[in-house]
Design an enzyme around this catalytic site. Structure first.
Site, PDB file in Angstrom:
ATOM      1  N   GLU A 129      22.006 -29.349  17.735  1.00 16.25           N
ATOM      2  CA  GLU A 129      23.441 -29.170  17.497  1.00 16.25           C
ATOM      3  C   GLU A 129      23.821 -27.691  17.470  1.00 16.25           C
ATOM      4  OE1 GLU A 129      25.863 -31.290  17.568  1.00 16.25           O
ATOM      5  OE2 GLU A 129      24.526 -32.996  17.873  1.00 16.25           O
TER       6      GLU A 129
ATOM      7  N   HIS B 174      23.536 -29.470  24.593  1.00 14.38           N
ATOM      8  CA  HIS B 174      22.347 -30.307  24.383  1.00 14.38           C
ATOM      9  C   HIS B 174      21.466 -30.314  25.633  1.00 14.38           C
ATOM     10  CE1 HIS B 174      23.273 -31.960  20.478  1.00 14.38           C
ATOM     11  NE2 HIS B 174      24.430 -32.443  20.869  1.00 14.38           N
TER      12      HIS B 174
ATOM     13  N   HIS C  12      30.118 -29.436  24.948  1.00 11.94           N
ATOM     14  CA  HIS C  12      29.229 -29.780  23.830  1.00 11.94           C
ATOM     15  C   HIS C  12      27.944 -30.418  24.357  1.00 11.94           C
ATOM     16  CE1 HIS C  12      28.446 -31.123  19.609  1.00 11.94           C
ATOM     17  NE2 HIS C  12      27.795 -32.084  20.232  1.00 11.94           N
ATOM     18  N   GLU C  13      28.095 -31.394  25.244  1.00 14.54           N
ATOM     19  CA  GLU C  13      26.913 -32.082  25.769  1.00 14.54           C
ATOM     20  C   GLU C  13      26.099 -31.177  26.698  1.00 14.54           C
ATOM     21  OE1 GLU C  13      26.088 -34.639  24.285  1.00 14.54           O
ATOM     22  OE2 GLU C  13      28.016 -35.067  23.327  1.00 14.54           O
TER      23      GLU C  13
END
Length: 489
Positions: A284, A258, A254-255
């Site tokens: 996101e 980003h 997920h990170e």
């Protein structure tokens, strides 16, 4: 120098200082000694004094009034800089400084309260933060909706009424799908002991497969995973539970989404007003598509199953199909960051309604825990068992990020649109993912979204990438197709 050149030179120095402030925040959450927190609070306040003075400098206003853009990039820079100047000019320097000063202290208090399951110890800090953010919201709103004013920081061009309409339209299909799934047979979960070093080693390997550049980044541990920085210094954090490797692996992925966005912005935009992601919703969209549509796909989990066997030996699930089902298992739970794709947005809707009521003055911080617990029981059908599984689970309100939560759900919607377009452009996508190769997918995202930074407004960014305006349809269809197959609905 022209007025435009002066404004851009001023903005470049301001952004460089803002990156330094961000690095202090990263340090606080990763390696800073606990005893340094009071001093860090003063350091952050001092730096914010400098930043606020630069962001509201009357000369900047004069330059912006006179500036003429030399090209499309210049026009976008002026758009973003003028929007920020108008916002910052409404916030008193005292308020900006106090928010910067209290944030490290409130975060420290939240971490202790979360660890001790002690809401009462955190309430004084939450009260202060809510009061300060309400004051800021009313100053920015200038008579309008205070929550919308805060949302503008994270998703420019939208409103809470528009978001509420989207959520109300999504909820029936999400609830119907969840109820159908929970009425079906639940696949076995992955169980066992998964040492921290091996999890972090595999996390790094996954990050590399998804294009994270370790020459311009690093992975560290934090209580709440996050990504920090832009350009040539973009850092991520993750967390580890030795009985739940998916927590670490998918938090990392997920990170990475980003971070890949920030690393992928055109270097020509570095330290400019458009040199970072355009909104948290678009941000996101990157983290959610990396984590879910790509990282939780049957193709990629087939590769991950073999990789985990290499790291951890024989697993508790029998084969790659069972592993895929375990990765995408839908079950009861409290934690937003660990929620399955079907229920995740229901967690967001809860937070959106509560924080909007807080900022509008319709709910007091002292009543937040009771309101949370009642809403959770109504939405999910079971009671919160402890504060760290409820009102204390997220760091966002401790650090004043009111208006941020709805961008997670908007990001899911954007990700659904992007994935539909990506599949059309890369017909052999699943073949690549089955070998652990996310390169074609990440290159598509870099080419269509990431390289442009904030060149275009959020909705226009997604529209340009997909060829049509974003809507929730592709995301909901993706969920229904995927989970109907897994659960044979």
């Amino acid at each position: 120098m022209t007025a435009y050149d002066k404004a851009m030179a001023h903005a470049r120095t301001t952004e460089a200082l803002a990156q330094v402030a961000g690095r202090l925040g990263w340090d606080q959450q990763t390696v800073m000694p606990r005893g340094a927190n009071m001093q860090r609070s003063e350091e952050m306040a001092a730096l914010e004094d400098v930043l606020h003075a630069r962001r509201t400098d009357p000369r900047l206003g004069e330059w912006l009034d006179a500036a003429q853009p030399p090209d499309d990039m210049g026009a976008a820079c002026l758009r973003e800089l003028r929007r920020a100047y108008a916002r910052n000019a409404k916030v008193p320097a005292r308020l900006a400084s106090e928010l910067a000063r209290i944030t490290p202290l409130a975060q420290d208090a939240w971490e202790a309260a979360r660890h001790n399951e002690d809401v009462a110890s955190f309430l004084p800090w939450l009260n202060q933060m809510v009061a300060l953010r309400r004051e800021e919201a009313h100053a920015i709103a200038d008579g309008g909706d205070p929550y919308d004013a805060l949302m503008e920081d994270y998703e420019p061009g939208t409103s809470s009424d528009a978001v509420a309409t989207i959520f109300n339209d999504m909820r029936p299909r999400l609830v119907a799908l969840r109820d159908a799934i929970l009425g079906a047979n639940t696949p076995p979960a992955l169980t066992g002991h998964f040492p921290q070093d091996a999890q972090l080693r595999l996390s790094r390997r996954i990050a590399e497969h998804f294009g994270y550049d370790f020459t311009r980044g690093r992975i560290d541990l934090a209580v709440h995973p996050f990504s920090s920085g832009s350009g040539d210094d973009v850092r991520i954090t993750t967390r580890v539970a030795v009985d739940d490797p998916f927590n670490c692996l998918y938090s990392t992925l997920h990170e990475v989404g980003h971070a890949a966005y920030e690393q992928g912005v055109d270097h020509a935009y570095a330290l400019s007003p458009i040199g970072q992601g355009v909104s948290m919703g678009v941000h996101e969209s990157q983290s959610r598509i990396y984590e879910n549509q790509l990282g939780r796909s049957r193709a990629f989990t087939g590769w991950l199953f073999a990789a985990m066997q290499q790291e951890f030996g024989t697993l508790s699930v029998a084969d790659a199909d069972a592993f895929y089902a375990a990765v995408n298992r839908v079950n009861t739970g409290f934690i937003r960051t660990e929620a399955d794709e079907v229920q995740y947005n229901l967690h967001i809707m809860l937070r959106f309604d509560l924080e909007r009521a807080l900022i509008r003055g319709q709910l007091d911080a002292a009543d937040l825990q009771e309101a949370w617990n009642a809403r959770f029981a109504a939405d999910f059908g079971y009671a919160v068992d402890r504060p760290s599984h409820g009102v204390l689970q997220d760091v966002h309100w401790a650090v004043g990020l009111f208006g941020y939560f709805p961008t997670y759900a908007l990001g899911n919607i954007y990700a659904g649109c992007l994935f539909k377009a990506m599949q059309g452009d890369i017909p052999d996508l699943q073949d690549h993912l089955s070998t652990g190769n996310a390169g074609p997918a990440t290159e598509w995202l870099r080419t269509r979204v990431q390289q442009y930074g904030a060149l275009r407004p959020p909705v226009e960014t997604i529209t340009h990438a997909c060829g049509s305006a974003p809507d929730a349809g592709p995301f909901l269809q993706y969920l229904e197709d995927k989970f109907s197959a897994i659960y044979t609905l």
